[in-house]
Design a protein around this motif. Structure first.
Motif, PDB file in Angstrom:
ATOM      1  N   ASN A 202       0.818  -1.214   0.000  1.00  0.00           N
ATOM      2  CA  ASN A 202       0.000   0.000   0.000  1.00  0.00           C
ATOM      3  C   ASN A 202       0.852   1.264   0.000  1.00  0.00           C
ATOM      4  O   ASN A 202       0.347   2.337  -0.206  1.00  0.00           O
TER       5      ASN A 202
ATOM      6  N   THR B  66       0.612   1.834  -3.798  1.00  0.00           N
ATOM      7  CA  THR B  66      -0.653   1.786  -4.523  1.00  0.00           C
ATOM      8  C   THR B  66      -1.571   2.928  -4.142  1.00  0.00           C
ATOM      9  O   THR B  66      -1.522   3.456  -3.038  1.00  0.00           O
TER      10      THR B  66
ATOM     11  N   ASN C  68      -5.735  -0.367  -6.106  1.00  0.00           N
ATOM     12  CA  ASN C  68      -4.406  -0.897  -6.443  1.00  0.00           C
ATOM     13  C   ASN C  68      -3.794  -0.312  -7.708  1.00  0.00           C
ATOM     14  O   ASN C  68      -3.238  -1.027  -8.528  1.00  0.00           O
TER      15      ASN C  68
ATOM     16  N   ARG D  45      -3.583   7.776  -1.468  1.00  0.00           N
ATOM     17  CA  ARG D  45      -2.704   6.712  -0.977  1.00  0.00           C
ATOM     18  C   ARG D  45      -2.839   6.705   0.535  1.00  0.00           C
ATOM     19  O   ARG D  45      -2.764   7.763   1.170  1.00  0.00           O
TER      20      ARG D  45
ATOM     21  N   SER E 143      -0.927   1.685  -9.633  1.00  0.00           N
ATOM     22  CA  SER E 143       0.475   2.068  -9.487  1.00  0.00           C
ATOM     23  C   SER E 143       0.583   3.564  -9.752  1.00  0.00           C
ATOM     24  O   SER E 143      -0.340   4.166 -10.322  1.00  0.00           O
TER      25      SER E 143
END
Length: 183
Positions: free
Chosen positions: A12, A15, A23, A80, A25
């Motif tokens: 995490n 991600t 999730n 995030r 990137s």
């Protein structure tokens, strides 16, 4: 990269998510931003990054928001989430870590990536297209604000990265968007 003992999956740190996707990137986040800007390249774009935190009984949650706004024409945003497995009660420590997490995300927008974003609006500058990047800091300068003594330090840190600092009440990515996910 921050090294924390994570309560959940250690990925995490890498991600991002929003209401539609999980999730992601950072590369996927960047591509979503480029796609959003290309939808209407004659826009007034503000790329804003900010972090907020919330102390809970056994841990502290940090949420960093990334928001690309086309003034008057919508936004695309994601967050995030980072969980520190302790109660962080020292205000300066928490504010400083919030800003460090914001700085980390801002640094992912390398010169090459910023150039790609500017390239989207460049052909439309004479039609009013603009692009700015801001660091939203969850602090206020008011005399009654507990964080006012940290304003100069935190603003200087964001300015040193070459982006425009925003504090309360103009730091809505940190104080409003990210804040809603810290509860």
């Amino acid at each position: 990269m921050w090294c924390f003992k994570m309560k959940k999956h250690p990925k995490n740190l890498d991600t991002f998510q929003n209401l539609q996707e999980k999730n992601l990137s950072f590369e996927q986040v960047f591509e979503r931003i480029v796609t959003f800007m290309k939808l209407n390249p004659i826009g007034k774009f503000r790329l804003m990054v900010g972090t907020d935190s919330q102390v809970h009984r056994t841990h502290t949650i940090f949420i960093t928001g990334i928001v690309i706004q086309n003034e008057g024409k919508g936004v695309w945003a994601c967050i995030r989430k980072i969980v520190i497995p302790r109660k962080m009660t020292a205000l300066h420590e928490r504010i400083s870590l919030e800003l460090s997490l914001t700085e980390e995300i801002v640094s992912m927008f390398t010169e090459e990536r910023k150039s790609k974003l500017i390239e989207v609006v460049l052909p439309y500058l004479y039609q009013g297209a603009t692009f700015t990047m801001e660091g939203h800091i969850d602090i206020g300068a008011g005399k009654r604000n507990k964080t006012s003594e940290f304003v100069k330090e935190m603003v200087m840190r964001i300015e040193s990265m070459g982006i425009e600092p925003k504090i309360k009440p103009n730091a809505f990515v940190a104080s409003s968007y990210a804040n809603r996910y810290t509860k």
